[in-house]
Design an enzyme around this catalytic site. Sequence first.
Site, PDB file in Angstrom:
ATOM      1  N   ILE A 270     -11.631  -2.834  -6.077  1.00  0.00           N
ATOM      2  CA  ILE A 270     -11.579  -2.675  -7.947  1.00  0.00           C
ATOM      3  C   ILE A 270     -11.020  -1.943  -8.287  1.00  0.00           C
ATOM      4  CG2 ILE A 270     -13.194  -0.870  -9.931  1.00  0.00           C
ATOM      5  CD1 ILE A 270     -14.099  -4.116  -8.346  1.00  0.00           C
ATOM      6  N   HIS A 271     -10.180  -0.882  -7.735  1.00  0.00           N
ATOM      7  CA  HIS A 271      -8.944   0.530  -7.654  1.00  0.00           C
ATOM      8  C   HIS A 271      -7.540  -0.853  -7.129  1.00  0.00           C
ATOM      9  CE1 HIS A 271     -11.272   3.895  -8.247  1.00  0.00           C
ATOM     10  NE2 HIS A 271     -11.583   3.682  -6.540  1.00  0.00           N
TER      11      HIS A 271
ATOM     12  N   PHE B  30       0.822  -1.092  -0.294  1.00  0.00           N
ATOM     13  CA  PHE B  30      -0.535  -0.231   0.145  1.00  0.00           C
ATOM     14  C   PHE B  30       0.654   1.205   0.034  1.00  0.00           C
ATOM     15  CE2 PHE B  30       0.479  -0.498   4.658  1.00  0.00           C
ATOM     16  CZ  PHE B  30       0.778   0.930   5.510  1.00  0.00           C
TER      17      PHE B  30
ATOM     18  N   TYR C 147      -3.310  -3.776 -10.326  1.00  0.00           N
ATOM     19  CA  TYR C 147      -2.329  -5.023 -10.755  1.00  0.00           C
ATOM     20  C   TYR C 147      -2.883  -5.254 -11.770  1.00  0.00           C
ATOM     21  CZ  TYR C 147      -1.706  -4.278  -6.075  1.00  0.00           C
ATOM     22  OH  TYR C 147      -1.244  -5.294  -4.443  1.00  0.00           O
TER      23      TYR C 147
END
Length: 152
Positions: free
Chosen positions: A123-124, A83, A129
């Site tokens: 979703i983001h 992150f 990825y």
Amino acid sequence: MSINIKAVTDDNRAAILDLHVSQNQLSYIESTKVCLEDAKECHYYKPVGLYYEGDLVGFAMYGLFPEYDEDNKNGRVWLDRFFIDERYQGKGLGKKMLKALIQHLAELYKCKRIYLSIFENNIHAIRLYQRFGFQFNGELDFNGEKVMVKEL
């Protein structure tokens, strides 16, 4: 552009523990405190700080786990946690750091694949990825998260 991936040490541990995601991302990833506790319990985990231009901007944890992989008899390389700190989000650093992590893992482990798992409603992160070539492989991890794999 200076990007560095540095192991968590006594010198940077406090700063690493200060990293956090935004409120709406808390359900997707553990805190750095929990991540470091997990790394203490499982020696396969390698926790690292992600630095951009000298600033600590994110966190990742990866490792070579002794699961069968047809191309690597030693196991699977997992990017288990990743992150960017809330204060640095929205600046393109997720893309820069993911690119650097993929290169780092490929060089470190000489692997042909990198695995990760993700909640299907994140979703983001899924889009990020997928932009880097990760695809769902039909597996679920032990937490019920969907597994994605990148062929190198």
